[in-house]
Design a protein around this motif. Sequence first.
Motif, mmCIF file in Angstrom:
data_model
loop_
_atom_site.group_PDB
_atom_site.id
_atom_site.type_symbol
_atom_site.label_atom_id
_atom_site.label_comp_id
_atom_site.label_asym_id
_atom_site.label_seq_id
_atom_site.Cartn_x
_atom_site.Cartn_y
_atom_site.Cartn_z
ATOM 1 N N ALA A 5 -19.399 7.576 53.205
ATOM 2 C CA ALA A 5 -20.184 7.824 51.896
ATOM 3 C C ALA A 5 -19.917 9.285 51.173
ATOM 4 N N THR A 6 -20.066 10.312 52.113
ATOM 5 C CA THR A 6 -19.917 11.530 51.492
ATOM 6 C C THR A 6 -18.343 11.834 51.046
ATOM 7 N N SER A 7 -17.571 11.589 52.039
ATOM 8 C CA SER A 7 -16.041 11.305 51.755
ATOM 9 C C SER A 7 -15.793 11.011 50.334
ATOM 10 N N PHE A 8 -16.166 9.711 50.057
ATOM 11 C CA PHE A 8 -16.055 9.075 48.804
ATOM 12 C C PHE A 8 -16.219 9.800 47.609
ATOM 13 N N VAL A 9 -17.549 10.288 47.621
ATOM 14 C CA VAL A 9 -17.870 11.183 46.626
ATOM 15 C C VAL A 9 -17.100 12.635 46.201
ATOM 16 N N LEU A 10 -16.805 13.165 47.717
ATOM 17 C CA LEU A 10 -15.930 14.151 47.558
ATOM 18 C C LEU A 10 -14.702 13.906 47.109
ATOM 19 N N VAL A 11 -14.011 12.980 47.135
ATOM 20 C CA VAL A 11 -12.703 12.797 46.754
ATOM 21 C C VAL A 11 -12.527 12.490 45.186
ATOM 22 N N LEU A 12 -13.685 11.799 44.774
ATOM 23 C CA LEU A 12 -13.880 11.372 43.151
ATOM 24 C C LEU A 12 -14.272 12.597 42.566
ATOM 25 N N SER A 13 -15.282 13.344 43.166
ATOM 26 C CA SER A 13 -15.791 14.830 42.503
ATOM 27 C C SER A 13 -14.634 15.828 42.225
ATOM 28 N N ILE A 44 -31.912 6.759 53.161
ATOM 29 C CA ILE A 44 -32.167 7.987 52.307
ATOM 30 C C ILE A 44 -30.825 8.778 52.185
ATOM 31 N N TYR A 45 -29.758 8.554 53.074
ATOM 32 C CA TYR A 45 -28.770 9.507 53.145
ATOM 33 C C TYR A 45 -27.828 9.249 51.963
ATOM 34 N N VAL A 46 -27.771 8.217 51.328
ATOM 35 C CA VAL A 46 -27.112 8.295 50.224
ATOM 36 C C VAL A 46 -27.345 9.152 49.122
ATOM 37 N N PRO A 47 -28.902 9.265 48.805
ATOM 38 C CA PRO A 47 -29.096 10.298 47.704
ATOM 39 C C PRO A 47 -28.982 11.824 48.034
ATOM 40 N N LEU A 48 -28.965 12.067 49.562
ATOM 41 C CA LEU A 48 -28.824 13.092 49.892
ATOM 42 C C LEU A 48 -27.540 13.812 49.956
ATOM 43 N N ILE A 49 -26.398 13.027 49.549
ATOM 44 C CA ILE A 49 -25.073 13.592 49.391
ATOM 45 C C ILE A 49 -25.087 14.226 48.379
ATOM 46 N N VAL A 50 -25.996 14.219 47.332
ATOM 47 C CA VAL A 50 -25.892 15.268 46.211
ATOM 48 C C VAL A 50 -25.981 16.748 46.448
#
Lengths: 186, 208
Positions: free
Chosen positions: B45-53, B101-107
């Motif tokens: 999940a973190t990597s997905f957000v990292l690449v897109l951001s 709660i891990y998903v919101p924590l990615i922020v």
Amino acid sequence: MKKTNHMDGVGVNSKDIIITGVKLMFIVMVSVSILSYVNSITEERIANIEKERFERGLREVVPLAYDFEKIDENVFVAYSKGGSIRGKIYFVESKGYNGVIEMLVGINSGGRIIKVSVVKHMETPGLGSNVDDEDFLKQFEGKSIEQIGLAKKGSGDIDAISGATTSSNAVINGVRSAIEMWGDDR
Amino acid sequence: MSSGNLDILTRGILKNNPTFKLILGLCPTLAVTTSLTNSFTMGIATSFVLVLSSIIVSMIKGFVPGKIRIPSYIVVISTLVTVVDMALAASVPDVHERLGIYVPLIVVNCIILGRAEAFASKEKVYRSALDGIGMGVGFILSICLIGIIRELFGTGSIVFFNQIIIDTGITNMPVVMILGPGAFLTLGLLLALFNYLNNKNGESGING
């Protein structure tokens, strides 16, 4: 006179501030539009999934129930196929180690627990999160209020989850409050 | 400092590993690595957000004034995380429930803001995407390693998405390994090991 220094942002002129503000506003507006669009296409599905999950949860604490009737906020009656009452279901909240633990408690006509299920919790992953573990929740089945307490404190027959006494206690308190509500309702 | 595309892609894994070399994003590294499954899902999940951001920050770098770059990046990252959260909840509710709660924590994962600030805001879009992928893979490998060690020594077995992978049969393992102190112990020992290996190879140590 102070010299203008753009490098560390002191002495900026008002035109800069307005452009900066407008740009930030634009970014936030794009973000809000994306979020409201995604929300509009997912909202209904998420609501349906949650409702379905809730009804599945009701059936979980009173197995073999055919129909449910909501008689009060957080109180449901479960009927068998023939229309007789199989038990009552209480939706209770209890303060856990991390926020609130929400659970459903099925109680039969004798005031004993049919089944308990944890609907939602935010307990520590790997420890308190075991409150929804089948082996832990099984202990409540068939018990009356006097038996519901921590075995190691001698106040009942429930073995706590190892490393998570607070979370275990929260479930115990929730179940006890459900039986108390059941007693008041009679 | 210009480097080749292959170097950008691979340096996140060892040379600039986010966890063991840059020492970034330690909050999820310590908090969610209680098991391999949790580590892996958080990593994906973190990597997905990292690449897109990384891609989006690189795309808007000409538009965003330097003074408001951090708030702008935060808006981009939190928008992505919220979209991911809602999309997961609507499409794969079971996975969403497991992530909790891990998903919101990615922020608040500083790898993402760190790469936006240190790399994507200065580089071309495709190079930023490569950097995001490399850092993401490095992050996944690191937290999975910590997760494996903690789960194995804390519970005596490794269970990956309900599949038993390793079962030692030992039941009286030290539960402290899946508690908070176990996270610090594991991370500290792994950091020491990584630095020892680096020093032996004549490379610099922690550069975070």
